[in-house]
Every structure is written in structure tokens, then in C-alpha cells.
Design a protein around this motif. Structure first.
Motif, mmCIF file in Angstrom:
data_model
loop_
_atom_site.group_PDB
_atom_site.id
_atom_site.type_symbol
_atom_site.label_atom_id
_atom_site.label_comp_id
_atom_site.label_asym_id
_atom_site.label_seq_id
_atom_site.Cartn_x
_atom_site.Cartn_y
_atom_site.Cartn_z
ATOM 1 N N HIS A 1 -15.649 18.573 -36.474
ATOM 2 C CA HIS A 1 -15.032 18.795 -35.170
ATOM 3 C C HIS A 1 -14.016 19.916 -35.254
ATOM 4 O O HIS A 1 -12.912 19.799 -34.742
ATOM 5 N N HIS B 1 -5.526 9.900 -34.287
ATOM 6 C CA HIS B 1 -6.714 10.644 -34.784
ATOM 7 C C HIS B 1 -7.802 9.599 -35.042
ATOM 8 O O HIS B 1 -8.139 8.822 -34.162
ATOM 9 N N GLY B 2 -8.329 9.541 -36.256
ATOM 10 C CA GLY B 2 -9.464 8.644 -36.530
ATOM 11 C C GLY B 2 -9.128 7.169 -36.383
ATOM 12 O O GLY B 2 -10.008 6.350 -36.079
ATOM 13 N N ALA C 1 -7.940 5.775 -34.147
ATOM 14 C CA ALA C 1 -8.100 5.313 -32.759
ATOM 15 C C ALA C 1 -9.260 4.330 -32.629
ATOM 16 O O ALA C 1 -9.217 3.440 -31.774
ATOM 17 N N ALA D 1 -0.479 1.892 -19.301
ATOM 18 C CA ALA D 1 -0.811 3.230 -19.835
ATOM 19 C C ALA D 1 -0.152 4.332 -19.010
ATOM 20 O O ALA D 1 0.200 5.385 -19.537
ATOM 21 N N MET E 1 -6.048 3.621 -25.644
ATOM 22 C CA MET E 1 -6.659 4.162 -26.862
ATOM 23 C C MET E 1 -8.126 4.501 -26.579
ATOM 24 O O MET E 1 -8.807 3.787 -25.849
ATOM 25 N N PHE F 1 -8.909 7.263 -25.106
ATOM 26 C CA PHE F 1 -8.911 8.168 -23.959
ATOM 27 C C PHE F 1 -8.095 9.407 -24.256
ATOM 28 O O PHE F 1 -7.038 9.330 -24.875
ATOM 29 N N GLY F 2 -8.583 10.540 -23.794
ATOM 30 C CA GLY F 2 -7.844 11.786 -23.956
ATOM 31 C C GLY F 2 -8.265 12.493 -25.233
ATOM 32 O O GLY F 2 -8.762 11.863 -26.185
ATOM 33 N N ARG G 1 -7.227 16.360 -27.470
ATOM 34 C CA ARG G 1 -6.503 17.624 -27.482
ATOM 35 C C ARG G 1 -7.360 18.764 -26.929
ATOM 36 O O ARG G 1 -6.877 19.642 -26.216
ATOM 37 N N ARG H 1 -19.795 13.560 -27.438
ATOM 38 C CA ARG H 1 -20.127 12.513 -28.420
ATOM 39 C C ARG H 1 -20.011 11.141 -27.776
ATOM 40 O O ARG H 1 -20.786 10.221 -28.059
ATOM 41 N N PHE I 1 -5.369 9.626 -14.673
ATOM 42 C CA PHE I 1 -6.298 10.068 -15.719
ATOM 43 C C PHE I 1 -7.082 11.303 -15.283
ATOM 44 O O PHE I 1 -7.302 12.223 -16.079
ATOM 45 N N ARG J 1 -4.902 14.492 -15.410
ATOM 46 C CA ARG J 1 -4.604 14.924 -16.783
ATOM 47 C C ARG J 1 -5.874 15.155 -17.601
ATOM 48 O O ARG J 1 -5.820 15.388 -18.799
ATOM 49 N N ASN K 1 -13.073 9.305 -25.336
ATOM 50 C CA ASN K 1 -13.445 10.147 -26.473
ATOM 51 C C ASN K 1 -14.405 9.395 -27.399
ATOM 52 O O ASN K 1 -14.774 8.255 -27.127
ATOM 53 N N VAL K 2 -14.770 10.040 -28.487
ATOM 54 C CA VAL K 2 -15.789 9.495 -29.394
ATOM 55 C C VAL K 2 -15.472 8.066 -29.846
ATOM 56 O O VAL K 2 -16.363 7.257 -30.097
ATOM 57 N N ASP K 3 -14.171 7.773 -29.924
ATOM 58 C CA ASP K 3 -13.781 6.480 -30.491
ATOM 59 C C ASP K 3 -13.805 5.340 -29.496
ATOM 60 O O ASP K 3 -13.622 4.187 -29.871
HETATM 61 N N1 CMC Z 1 -3.232 7.074 -22.287
HETATM 62 C C1 CMC Z 1 -2.284 7.382 -21.347
HETATM 63 N N2 CMC Z 1 -1.783 8.614 -21.161
HETATM 64 C C2 CMC Z 1 -2.255 9.600 -21.964
HETATM 65 C C3 CMC Z 1 -3.224 9.360 -22.941
HETATM 66 C C4 CMC Z 1 -3.719 8.045 -23.087
HETATM 67 N N3 CMC Z 1 -4.654 7.775 -24.004
HETATM 68 N N4 CMC Z 1 -3.507 10.513 -23.593
HETATM 69 C C5 CMC Z 1 -2.720 11.446 -23.029
HETATM 70 N N5 CMC Z 1 -1.969 10.904 -22.043
HETATM 71 C C6 CMC Z 1 -1.038 11.609 -21.146
HETATM 72 C C7 CMC Z 1 0.277 11.932 -21.858
HETATM 73 O O1 CMC Z 1 1.203 10.898 -21.695
HETATM 74 C C8 CMC Z 1 0.669 13.210 -21.171
HETATM 75 O O2 CMC Z 1 1.177 12.866 -19.894
HETATM 76 P P1 CMC Z 1 2.352 13.785 -19.208
HETATM 77 O O3 CMC Z 1 1.729 15.138 -19.039
HETATM 78 O O4 CMC Z 1 2.658 13.082 -17.946
HETATM 79 O O5 CMC Z 1 3.486 13.771 -20.194
HETATM 80 C C9 CMC Z 1 -0.665 13.933 -20.932
HETATM 81 O O6 CMC Z 1 -1.642 12.860 -20.845
HETATM 82 C C10 CMC Z 1 -1.076 14.894 -22.038
HETATM 83 O O7 CMC Z 1 -1.034 14.175 -23.273
HETATM 84 P P2 CMC Z 1 -0.619 14.804 -24.680
HETATM 85 O O8 CMC Z 1 -0.181 13.711 -25.579
HETATM 86 O O9 CMC Z 1 0.315 15.942 -24.440
HETATM 87 O O10 CMC Z 1 -1.988 15.419 -25.146
HETATM 88 P P3 CMC Z 1 -2.351 15.797 -26.628
HETATM 89 O O11 CMC Z 1 -3.401 16.844 -26.546
HETATM 90 O O12 CMC Z 1 -1.109 16.129 -27.401
HETATM 91 O O13 CMC Z 1 -2.915 14.422 -27.235
HETATM 92 C C11 CMC Z 1 -4.353 12.679 -27.912
HETATM 93 C C12 CMC Z 1 -4.253 14.126 -27.409
HETATM 94 C C13 CMC Z 1 -5.796 12.411 -28.349
HETATM 95 C C14 CMC Z 1 -3.443 12.496 -29.149
HETATM 96 C C15 CMC Z 1 -3.929 11.727 -26.772
HETATM 97 O O14 CMC Z 1 -4.775 11.886 -25.668
HETATM 98 C C16 CMC Z 1 -3.893 10.245 -27.202
HETATM 99 O O15 CMC Z 1 -2.902 9.795 -27.743
HETATM 100 N N6 CMC Z 1 -5.036 9.491 -26.981
HETATM 101 C C17 CMC Z 1 -5.117 8.137 -27.447
HETATM 102 C C18 CMC Z 1 -5.480 8.121 -28.915
HETATM 103 C C19 CMC Z 1 -6.933 8.482 -29.169
HETATM 104 O O16 CMC Z 1 -7.838 7.981 -28.525
HETATM 105 N N7 CMC Z 1 -7.137 9.353 -30.170
HETATM 106 C C20 CMC Z 1 -8.490 9.732 -30.614
HETATM 107 C C21 CMC Z 1 -8.783 11.180 -30.397
HETATM 108 S S1 CMC Z 1 -10.551 11.512 -30.566
HETATM 109 C C22 CMC Z 1 -10.896 11.203 -32.206
HETATM 110 C C23 CMC Z 1 -10.450 12.296 -33.077
HETATM 111 O O17 CMC Z 1 -11.034 13.383 -32.990
HETATM 112 O O18 CMC Z 1 -9.531 12.064 -33.867
#
Ligand code: CMC
Length: 428
Positions: free
Chosen positions: A230, A265-266, A268, A293, A303, A305-306, A308, A316, A354, A357, A362-364
């Protein structure tokens, strides 16, 4: 389009070349920035805008939801290729011929043994230890048992280190799970395919013959392919940066495993399942968790959702969602967790928080449901991700070494105290 970008600082104009990738992505080449500007640097926490390298391995367009390994779409690879073919293509650049694939598999099998003393290290961990910590430690310990794999200056040495790791990691994965479950540590059967052998090593009971289930083989093969690379994510960048100091492959991958462990990251995939379980225990009230959330005062995040990079559906996740339905259906499992996941997904897709934003599954989000259906313990999910990601990490490490990239060493903007006189202990 112009060939240069202009930066003006204190009335001084500086030109920087624009470089274009094969998919027409454009980057500003700032290699000369510090020297021409007298030490001005850039600041970009989380590297949201920083390209750390040029890479020919994986193309990802987060806006369009595109993922390709070596030019092949993830959808096509998941449908038509198997994990070892994908691993070969990622690492060496082209899909293998039948002969190349056979040789690759034979070479991997020839290295699929572990020093008995490594077993002692595994057995000295508490059974309750998190499998990711155990796997990272054992992978690092492989260096001690294979010191010749650190110097990869010849192509043969590099190839040997690669096939060794592809042969040994599945054993460490299986043993980590078996140790956790209190099962005896066993080798599989080298006459089997890579995935079949992995399943046998993981699930073989001491008093029963292991019978392969093609549904599980197919599902695991697909899951590992979907996780195989990835581009420059947290763990991959870790592997590249550790490897850039010429620490060996095993040490670099061990660091990547540690980076992958975190729930952002993983980790999740484990966190998703724990979240779905908690929602179920709490009466299945998905609305309550949606509200949590969205509440900025509540640290809870949905978890799974979302992402980078993906600001559209994770391609995926689309494949995995269909696979989860198929696998659970084929295995005859009616899992209420799947219904909670689908409910949550529907609510999130229709919720402006959601949608605005661009937070999609996501994949997980669905992978853990399949792993659970296969009988894999929840805290092993991220270990499965690590095994899937292994070819990607290896490919990225190899590319970094072959391109003779310099040691990774970011700059910083110092915001601490300026020079001040030392105060004796009695005067503080
Ligand atoms: N639930 C609620 N709000 C969220 C979430 C979520 N899962 N993800 C992002 N947001 C909000 C966040 O609070 C922020 O809001 P605001 O703009 O009002 O402050 C906005 O969305 C942007 O979030 P960010 O944290 O600045 O975005 P990022 O690109 O830094 O983070 C992420 C990406 C994957 C870390 C984050 O979306 C997250 O924590 N997701 C949940 C954990 C998860 O599922 N991770 C697995 C990623 S896929 C597998 C891999 O490749 O590792």
C-alpha cells in the motif's frame, strides 16, 4: 504545464524542477532547497504532502479509489492471481512465468525451517503476550540465527535473505498463534501450496488429520493479496527508513511489524472486531456509537473508517465486503457481528459528519469478520495483516537498497529554548 515551481523568500526567487510520475502525478523536487536558501526547510507533520521516494511498485489514487501493484489492478489480481505470484510481481517487478514461480516456491520451501533455539525464545514469552510483540521480536531474533543475511551486497545474498524470510515468517505466524492457544508447535507439509501449508501449520490438531477447506484457502489467499502492499504507509516507510541505515532485512521487517501494530494502522482490524463486539454486548445500538464517534469530546473513533489517502471507497474494502458474505455463507456461519457492521456502514454512509470528511470503510472494516469466521483469534488479526504485507515490505526495502537511497534523516524546526546558562543544582 511549467517545468519549474518558483518560491520567493525575502524577495529572492528560487526555481525548483517539477517531476512527473508515470500516472501524471506532479512533485516539486526540493532536493536543493536548503543549499540554495541558506538552510530553509519544510515542515509537514505526518508527511501529508511529502514524497519520501520515487517508487515503481504500487500506484494508489485515493480520490478515485484505485489501487494497482506493478500496474495490475487489485481487483484483477485478487480474482486471477495467487499470493505467491503477487509476491513475486511486487518484489521483482513482473508476474512470474511458470518456471520462475516454481523456482521461487522451491527456494522458499528450502528455507522453511527455524532453528530449534528460536523455539525457546518463543516459549519464554508469557502465553498472554500480544502476538504482534512476539512476532516482531522473533523476526528480529532471526538476524541472530542468520547473520549472513545482513550483508546483501550481492544479488544472490539479497535473494537468499528474501526467500528465507518468505519461508520463515509463516512458521513464526503459525507458531505464535499455536503458542497463544496452547497447541504444540509443528511444521506443515512442504508438498502443499504456500497458503495450504500456512493453514495446516495454524490449525492442525495434534490428534487429527488436517483436511483442507478450499473456501478458507481461497479467502486467505485473497485477504493476503489485498494487504500485500500500500505504498508509503506508516509501516512501509518504517521498513524503508530502518533499512536505509543498512540494518538487515529481518531487523527492518521487525520494525515494520511494530509500526503496523498500532490501532491507527494495522491494529485497526483487531480494534474493529472489539468495537463490533462491544456494540453487540451493549444491545446493538449503533446510533449510540455513531454519536460517540462524532463527539469531539469523546476519544472514540469508528474503527475501520477513514483513511489517510482514500477519500473515496477503499477498493480493498469493496472486495472484502463481498468476500465476507461469501465466506460466511459458504461456511454456514450466521454472524450477528456482520449485521452490526453492515448497519454501521449504512448509517455512516448517510451521515453528513462522515460524508463531509470523506470517511469510508477501509480494508480493516470487514477483514476481521472473515478471520473470525476462519477461527483465527482476534488478537492474531494484525499478525495476518503483517504476513500479507510481507511481500510489499520486502519489495519496498529491495527497491530502496537497489536505488542506493541515502539514509533517511528528516529535518525539524527547533522550537525549544535558545542557549541559556547552566544553573547549579542548589540554585534551581
Ligand atoms: N471516526 C470518527 N472520526 C474520524 C475517523 C473515524 N474513524 N477518522 C477520521 N475522523 C475525523 C477526524 O476526527 C477529523 O475530524 P475534524 O476534521 O473534525 O478534526 C477528520 O475526520 C480527519 O481525520 P484525521 O485524523 O485528520 O485523518 P488522518 O488522515 O490523519 O487519519 C486515520 C486517518 C486512518 C488514522 C483515521 O481515519 C482513523 O483513525 N481511522 C480509524 C482507524 C482505522 O480504521 N485505521 C485503519 C486504516 S486502513 C489500514 C491501514 O492501511 O493501516
Amino acid at each position: 504545464m511549467a517545468n519549474t515551481a518558483t518560491l520567493e523568500i525575502d524577495g529572492q526567487r528560487h526555481e525548483f524542477p517539477l517531476v512527473k510520475g508515470t500516472e501524471n502525478e506532479v512533485a516539486i523536487d526540493i532536493k536543493s532547497l536548503r543549499s540554495v536558501t541558506n538552510g530553509v526547510t519544510t515542515i509537514d507533520p505526518g508527511y501529508k504532502n511529502t514524497g519520501a521516494c520515487e517508487s515503481a511498485i504500487t500506484f494508489l489514487d485515493g480520490e478515485k479509489g484505485i489501487l494497482r501493484y506493478r500496474g495490475y489492478s487489485i481487483e484483477e489480481l485478487a480474482e486471477k492471481a495467487d499470493f505467491l505470484e503477487v509476491a513475486y510481481a511486487l518484489i521483482f517487478g513482473e508476474l512470474p512465468t511458470k518456471e520462475e514461480l516454481d523456482k521461487f516456491h522451491t527456494d522458499i520451501k528450502s528455507k522453511s525451517v527455524i532453528d530449534e533455539d528460536l523455539k525457546k525464545i518463543l516459549e519464554s514469552f508469557p502465553r498472554s503476550a500480544h502476538p504482534m510483540g512476539v512476532l516482531s521480536s522473533l523476526t528480529s531474533a532471526l538476524t541472530a540465527f542468520n547473520p549472513s543475511s545482513v550483508d546483501v551486497s550481492s544479488p544472490e545474498a539479497m535473494y537468499n535473505a528474501i526467500v528465507k524470510l518468505l519461508g520463515k515468517l509463516p512458521i513464526l505466524v503459525a507458531w505464535t498463534m499455536r503458542r497463544h492457544m496452547g497447541l504444540p508447535l509443528e511444521y506443515g507439509d512442504s508438498s502443499l501450496g504456500y497458503i495450504e501449508n500456512l493453514l495446516k501449520m495454524m490449525f492442525q490438531k495434534p490428534n487429527e488429520e488436517y483436511v483442507q477447506n478450499p473456501i478458507l484457502v481461497n479467502a486467505l489467499d485473497k485477504l493476503l493479496i489485498l494487504h500485500a502492499d500500500h505504498e508509503q504507509n506508516c509501516s512501509t516507510s518504517t521498513v524503508r527508513i530502518v533499512g536505509s541505515s543498512h540494518a538487515g532485512l529481518f531487523a527492518s521487517i521487525s520494525a515494520g511489524i511494530s509500526a503496523l501494530w498500532g490501532p491507527l494502522h494495522g491494529g485497526a482490524n483487531q480494534a474493529v472486531l472489539e468495537m463490533l463486539e462491544a456494540i453487540k454486548e451493549d444491545g446493538g445500538d449503533t446510533k449510540k456509537y455513531m454519536a460517540k464517534a462524532k463527539d469531539k469530546a469523546d476519544p472514540f473513533r469508528l474503527m475501520g473508517f477513514g483513511h489517510r489517502v482514500y477519500k473515496n471507497f477503499d477498493p480493498r474494502a469493496k472486495i472484502i465486503k463481498v468476500a465476507a458474505d461469501e465466506v460466511l455463507g459458504d461456511l454456514g456461519i450466521d454472524d450477528p457481528i456482520l449485521d452490526i457492521a453492515k448497519g454501521l456502514e449504512q448509517e455512516a454512509l448517510n451521515d453528513s459528519y462522515f460524508v463531509d470528511r470523506k470517511l469510508y470503510p477501509n480494508v480493516d472494516f470487514y477483514s476481521g469478520i472473515i478471520y473470525r469466521g476462519m477461527g483465527i483469534p482476534t488478537n492474531m488479526f494484525t499478525v495476518m495483516f503483517a504476513l500479507g504485507r510481507l511481500p510489499g515490505w520486502i519489495a519496498q526495502w529491495r527497491e530502496m537498497r537497489l536505488r542506493k537511497e541515502p539514509i533517511g534523516r528528516p529535518r525539524q524546526l527547533y522550537v525549544g529554548e535558545t542557549q541559556r546558562p547552566f544553573k547549579d543544582l542548589v540554585n534551581r
